[in-house]
Design a protein around this motif. Structure first.
Motif, PDB file in Angstrom:
ATOM      1  N   VAL A  43      -6.548   2.800  13.859  1.00  0.00           N
ATOM      2  CA  VAL A  43      -5.674   1.755  13.329  1.00  0.00           C
ATOM      3  C   VAL A  43      -4.864   1.179  14.484  1.00  0.00           C
ATOM      4  O   VAL A  43      -4.897   1.672  15.603  1.00  0.00           O
ATOM      5  CB  VAL A  43      -4.711   2.306  12.250  1.00  0.00           C
ATOM      6  CG1 VAL A  43      -5.453   2.697  11.010  1.00  0.00           C
ATOM      7  CG2 VAL A  43      -3.903   3.447  12.780  1.00  0.00           C
ATOM      8  N   ASP A  96      -3.051  -6.278   7.199  1.00  0.00           N
ATOM      9  CA  ASP A  96      -3.854  -5.969   6.015  1.00  0.00           C
ATOM     10  C   ASP A  96      -5.178  -5.376   6.492  1.00  0.00           C
ATOM     11  O   ASP A  96      -6.073  -6.101   6.929  1.00  0.00           O
ATOM     12  CB  ASP A  96      -4.082  -7.232   5.186  1.00  0.00           C
ATOM     13  CG  ASP A  96      -4.749  -6.958   3.866  1.00  0.00           C
ATOM     14  OD1 ASP A  96      -5.214  -5.815   3.654  1.00  0.00           O
ATOM     15  OD2 ASP A  96      -4.818  -7.881   3.030  1.00  0.00           O
ATOM     16  N   PHE A  97      -5.293  -4.052   6.426  1.00  0.00           N
ATOM     17  CA  PHE A  97      -6.494  -3.385   6.919  1.00  0.00           C
ATOM     18  C   PHE A  97      -7.686  -3.552   5.992  1.00  0.00           C
ATOM     19  O   PHE A  97      -8.794  -3.171   6.351  1.00  0.00           O
ATOM     20  CB  PHE A  97      -6.208  -1.906   7.193  1.00  0.00           C
ATOM     21  CG  PHE A  97      -5.391  -1.705   8.438  1.00  0.00           C
ATOM     22  CD1 PHE A  97      -5.965  -1.827   9.679  1.00  0.00           C
ATOM     23  CD2 PHE A  97      -4.049  -1.412   8.355  1.00  0.00           C
ATOM     24  CE1 PHE A  97      -5.221  -1.659  10.834  1.00  0.00           C
ATOM     25  CE2 PHE A  97      -3.292  -1.238   9.493  1.00  0.00           C
ATOM     26  CZ  PHE A  97      -3.883  -1.361  10.738  1.00  0.00           C
ATOM     27  N   SER A  98      -7.490  -4.123   4.815  1.00  0.00           N
ATOM     28  CA  SER A  98      -8.649  -4.425   3.973  1.00  0.00           C
ATOM     29  C   SER A  98      -9.350  -5.679   4.484  1.00  0.00           C
ATOM     30  O   SER A  98     -10.519  -5.894   4.181  1.00  0.00           O
ATOM     31  CB  SER A  98      -8.224  -4.609   2.519  1.00  0.00           C
ATOM     32  OG  SER A  98      -7.414  -5.752   2.374  1.00  0.00           O
ATOM     33  N   TYR A 123      -6.256   6.871   6.537  1.00  0.00           N
ATOM     34  CA  TYR A 123      -5.251   6.031   5.888  1.00  0.00           C
ATOM     35  C   TYR A 123      -5.828   5.386   4.621  1.00  0.00           C
ATOM     36  O   TYR A 123      -5.438   4.298   4.233  1.00  0.00           O
ATOM     37  CB  TYR A 123      -4.725   4.965   6.853  1.00  0.00           C
ATOM     38  CG  TYR A 123      -5.782   4.071   7.445  1.00  0.00           C
ATOM     39  CD1 TYR A 123      -6.060   2.834   6.889  1.00  0.00           C
ATOM     40  CD2 TYR A 123      -6.502   4.462   8.550  1.00  0.00           C
ATOM     41  CE1 TYR A 123      -7.026   2.020   7.425  1.00  0.00           C
ATOM     42  CE2 TYR A 123      -7.464   3.654   9.100  1.00  0.00           C
ATOM     43  CZ  TYR A 123      -7.718   2.436   8.537  1.00  0.00           C
ATOM     44  OH  TYR A 123      -8.689   1.632   9.075  1.00  0.00           O
ATOM     45  N   ALA A 124      -6.727   6.095   3.978  1.00  0.00           N
ATOM     46  CA  ALA A 124      -7.361   5.585   2.768  1.00  0.00           C
ATOM     47  C   ALA A 124      -6.346   5.473   1.632  1.00  0.00           C
ATOM     48  O   ALA A 124      -5.394   6.241   1.545  1.00  0.00           O
ATOM     49  CB  ALA A 124      -8.498   6.507   2.348  1.00  0.00           C
ATOM     50  N   GLU A 125      -6.533   4.506   0.802  1.00  0.00           N
ATOM     51  CA  GLU A 125      -5.681   4.273  -0.359  1.00  0.00           C
ATOM     52  C   GLU A 125      -6.574   4.117  -1.591  1.00  0.00           C
ATOM     53  O   GLU A 125      -7.744   3.743  -1.475  1.00  0.00           O
ATOM     54  CB  GLU A 125      -4.844   3.002  -0.170  1.00  0.00           C
ATOM     55  CG  GLU A 125      -3.910   3.025   1.029  1.00  0.00           C
ATOM     56  CD  GLU A 125      -2.739   3.971   0.846  1.00  0.00           C
ATOM     57  OE1 GLU A 125      -2.470   4.366  -0.294  1.00  0.00           O
ATOM     58  OE2 GLU A 125      -2.116   4.314   1.859  1.00  0.00           O
ATOM     59  N   ILE A 128      -6.665  -1.282  -3.200  1.00  0.00           N
ATOM     60  CA  ILE A 128      -6.890  -2.128  -2.022  1.00  0.00           C
ATOM     61  C   ILE A 128      -5.616  -2.867  -1.600  1.00  0.00           C
ATOM     62  O   ILE A 128      -5.425  -3.182  -0.423  1.00  0.00           O
ATOM     63  CB  ILE A 128      -8.047  -3.116  -2.278  1.00  0.00           C
ATOM     64  CG1 ILE A 128      -8.537  -3.718  -0.960  1.00  0.00           C
ATOM     65  CG2 ILE A 128      -7.622  -4.211  -3.244  1.00  0.00           C
ATOM     66  CD1 ILE A 128      -9.846  -4.450  -1.074  1.00  0.00           C
ATOM     67  N   GLU A 130      -2.740  -1.645  -1.371  1.00  0.00           N
ATOM     68  CA  GLU A 130      -1.898  -0.745  -0.577  1.00  0.00           C
ATOM     69  C   GLU A 130      -2.395  -0.593   0.857  1.00  0.00           C
ATOM     70  O   GLU A 130      -1.810   0.141   1.638  1.00  0.00           O
ATOM     71  CB  GLU A 130      -1.826   0.621  -1.259  1.00  0.00           C
ATOM     72  CG  GLU A 130      -1.109   0.573  -2.585  1.00  0.00           C
ATOM     73  CD  GLU A 130      -1.130   1.893  -3.309  1.00  0.00           C
ATOM     74  OE1 GLU A 130      -1.608   2.894  -2.724  1.00  0.00           O
ATOM     75  OE2 GLU A 130      -0.685   1.934  -4.459  1.00  0.00           O
ATOM     76  N   LEU A 131      -3.466  -1.296   1.233  1.00  0.00           N
ATOM     77  CA  LEU A 131      -3.961  -1.248   2.607  1.00  0.00           C
ATOM     78  C   LEU A 131      -3.224  -2.216   3.532  1.00  0.00           C
ATOM     79  O   LEU A 131      -3.536  -2.295   4.711  1.00  0.00           O
ATOM     80  CB  LEU A 131      -5.462  -1.535   2.646  1.00  0.00           C
ATOM     81  CG  LEU A 131      -6.335  -0.357   2.267  1.00  0.00           C
ATOM     82  CD1 LEU A 131      -7.795  -0.780   2.148  1.00  0.00           C
ATOM     83  CD2 LEU A 131      -6.194   0.762   3.264  1.00  0.00           C
ATOM     84  N   THR A 132      -2.261  -2.950   3.002  1.00  0.00           N
ATOM     85  CA  THR A 132      -1.390  -3.772   3.847  1.00  0.00           C
ATOM     86  C   THR A 132      -0.240  -2.877   4.282  1.00  0.00           C
ATOM     87  O   THR A 132       0.609  -2.503   3.486  1.00  0.00           O
ATOM     88  CB  THR A 132      -0.859  -5.001   3.080  1.00  0.00           C
ATOM     89  OG1 THR A 132      -1.973  -5.770   2.638  1.00  0.00           O
ATOM     90  CG2 THR A 132       0.028  -5.846   3.974  1.00  0.00           C
ATOM     91  N   HIS A 133      -0.234  -2.530   5.572  1.00  0.00           N
ATOM     92  CA  HIS A 133       0.762  -1.610   6.097  1.00  0.00           C
ATOM     93  C   HIS A 133       1.836  -2.378   6.858  1.00  0.00           C
ATOM     94  O   HIS A 133       1.534  -3.198   7.718  1.00  0.00           O
ATOM     95  CB  HIS A 133       0.108  -0.564   6.992  1.00  0.00           C
ATOM     96  CG  HIS A 133      -0.817   0.340   6.246  1.00  0.00           C
ATOM     97  ND1 HIS A 133      -0.360   1.255   5.323  1.00  0.00           N
ATOM     98  CD2 HIS A 133      -2.152   0.464   6.257  1.00  0.00           C
ATOM     99  CE1 HIS A 133      -1.382   1.913   4.818  1.00  0.00           C
ATOM    100  NE2 HIS A 133      -2.487   1.445   5.364  1.00  0.00           N
TER     101      HIS A 133
END
Length: 185
Positions: A43, A96-98, A123-125, A128, A130-133
């Motif tokens: 990441v 946004d890791f998605s 860092y799986a959620e 989808i 919740e993949l914005t960190h």
């Protein structure tokens, strides 16, 4: 020449038997953590102190997955009689890791070394969205970034260091000369 009937089956069974007799090399994740290569891409970590909110990372991102909000703040003059300056203050930095395709362009274009690759990969959620960190999570990942590899001892010295060393030696020689001239009657 015609192939013998069943020879393919015999070869397949021979491969299976050879494989069954060898020791397994499977690591039982998550009990055993994998040994990642030094430059693995997990990441993106944010070193917030270096971020000047120049927006280069967000503009160059091909996926538009970096969200930055900021505001201007007036800074008092550094010296009396000077003028006030304005600077950008970071309000929000999120990735946004998605959407992210892990290309690393944002890290390469950052002129202030505020973004780094972290080897974190867990860092799986479940959702989808919740993949914005946000910047707090990105800052946590910054502390997992490994130190850069040591320089090659046989490599040339960087030009900047060579120039600084040359000017320091020149200044030391001038000071030594002045002290000799001033110290003798």
């Amino acid at each position: 020449m015609s192939p013998i009937s069943g020879s393919g089956l015999a070869k397949g069974l021979a491969v299976t038997l050879r494989t069954m007799t060898k020791k397994t090399v499977t690591a039982q994740y998550p009990d055993t953590q994998p040994e990642l290569p030094p430059r693995s891409r997990g990441v993106i970590g944010l070193f917030e102190e270096n971020c000047t909110v120049c927006m280069l990372c967000a503009r160059e991102c091909p996926d538009w997955c970096i969200y930055i909000d900021s505001h201007k703040e007036t800074v008092p003059p550094a010296a009396p009689g000077g003028r006030e300056r304005s600077r950008n203050v970071l309000d929000r930095f999120a990735i946004d890791f998605s959407l992210c395709m892990y290309c690393g362009i944002c890290i390469e274009v950052c002129p202030f070394d505020a973004l780094f690759w972290s080897p974190e990969f867990e860092y799986a959620e479940t959702d989808i969205h919740e993949l914005t960190h946000e910047r707090d999570k990105l800052r946590e990942w910054m502390w997992t970034v490994p130190e850069p590899p040591a320089l090659d001892p046989g490599a040339e010295e960087p030009k900047e260091i060579a120039a600084a060393r040359k000017s320091a030696e020149k200044l030391a020689a001038q000071q030594a000369q002045q002290s000799e001239e001033g110290g003798t009657p």
